[in-house]
Scaffold this active site. Sequence first.
Site, PDB file in Angstrom:
ATOM      1  N   HIS A 277     -30.149  68.838  13.345  1.00  0.00           N
ATOM      2  CA  HIS A 277     -28.793  68.262  14.198  1.00  0.00           C
ATOM      3  C   HIS A 277     -28.312  69.308  14.643  1.00  0.00           C
ATOM      4  O   HIS A 277     -27.623  69.022  15.632  1.00  0.00           O
ATOM      5  CB  HIS A 277     -28.016  67.544  12.922  1.00  0.00           C
ATOM      6  CG  HIS A 277     -26.441  67.151  13.346  1.00  0.00           C
ATOM      7  ND1 HIS A 277     -25.558  67.912  13.220  1.00  0.00           N
ATOM      8  CD2 HIS A 277     -26.263  66.090  13.994  1.00  0.00           C
ATOM      9  CE1 HIS A 277     -24.309  67.252  13.441  1.00  0.00           C
ATOM     10  NE2 HIS A 277     -24.844  66.091  14.107  1.00  0.00           N
TER      11      HIS A 277
ATOM     12  N   ARG B 106     -30.327  68.729   8.929  1.00  0.00           N
ATOM     13  CA  ARG B 106     -29.300  69.352   9.213  1.00  0.00           C
ATOM     14  C   ARG B 106     -29.437  70.317  10.314  1.00  0.00           C
ATOM     15  O   ARG B 106     -28.785  70.389  11.266  1.00  0.00           O
ATOM     16  CB  ARG B 106     -28.438  69.869   8.120  1.00  0.00           C
ATOM     17  CG  ARG B 106     -27.073  70.527   8.289  1.00  0.00           C
ATOM     18  CD  ARG B 106     -26.027  69.445   8.840  1.00  0.00           C
ATOM     19  NE  ARG B 106     -25.939  68.434   8.044  1.00  0.00           N
ATOM     20  CZ  ARG B 106     -24.896  67.651   8.115  1.00  0.00           C
ATOM     21  NH1 ARG B 106     -23.888  67.829   9.309  1.00  0.00           N
ATOM     22  NH2 ARG B 106     -24.551  66.527   7.461  1.00  0.00           N
TER      23      ARG B 106
ATOM     24  N   SER C 105     -26.185  60.449  14.921  1.00  0.00           N
ATOM     25  CA  SER C 105     -27.241  61.260  14.956  1.00  0.00           C
ATOM     26  C   SER C 105     -28.298  61.611  13.959  1.00  0.00           C
ATOM     27  O   SER C 105     -29.393  61.682  14.436  1.00  0.00           O
ATOM     28  CB  SER C 105     -26.418  62.711  15.125  1.00  0.00           C
ATOM     29  OG  SER C 105     -25.325  62.734  16.377  1.00  0.00           O
TER      30      SER C 105
END
Length: 209
Positions: free
Chosen positions: A39, A36, A13
Amino acid sequence: MQTRKGQSIEDESMEIIEREVGSHPYNKMEWPIVRRIIHATADFDFAGENKIVFHKDAITSGINALKNGCSIIADVNGVIGGLNKQNPKDFGNNLICNISDPDLAERAKQENKTRAQMSMRIAASEMNGGILVIGNAPTALLEVIKMIREGVTKPALVIGIPVGFVSAAESKEELQTVDVPFITNTGRKGGSSCAASIVNALFKLLREN
């Protein structure tokens, strides 16, 4: 703890995010945090210039506070739910969320505040040197800003990324005028998953540096 299969999915990812974003305006400490967030949300808008706003001392102050076992105060249980629980366990961080306190609604009613505002007020002492993580309630962020200006509390870091249509964008703009380290974003987007992902990213930076 992440399984090998889970880690491989996360790694893939992150590679996809890197590939699709390409060049970006964030430095080497900021980018792991922004990545992050992407994500956690699958929202590439966060990679845009000035979408995530960092106070110059935010990352250093946040990492040092976590390392020293600071309290982490959240506006809603969804933020706590999104945290990797091994991190606060390893560093001795107390997780605090008062929004479900049975006495909170009555106290808020008496003082003409929302429950989110009141939950911040009753955590004032834990906030000193702690990290505030607000992903849902703009009223909570505005209350914290007010408390800081009153000298009631001085957090090491305010993560203010509430989602919504009423006062969300405005509360984030107001946060940028306060003399405390902060991480925020522009606009209406945000949410508990964004807020939790920032804390998880700070813990990862702590472990790596």
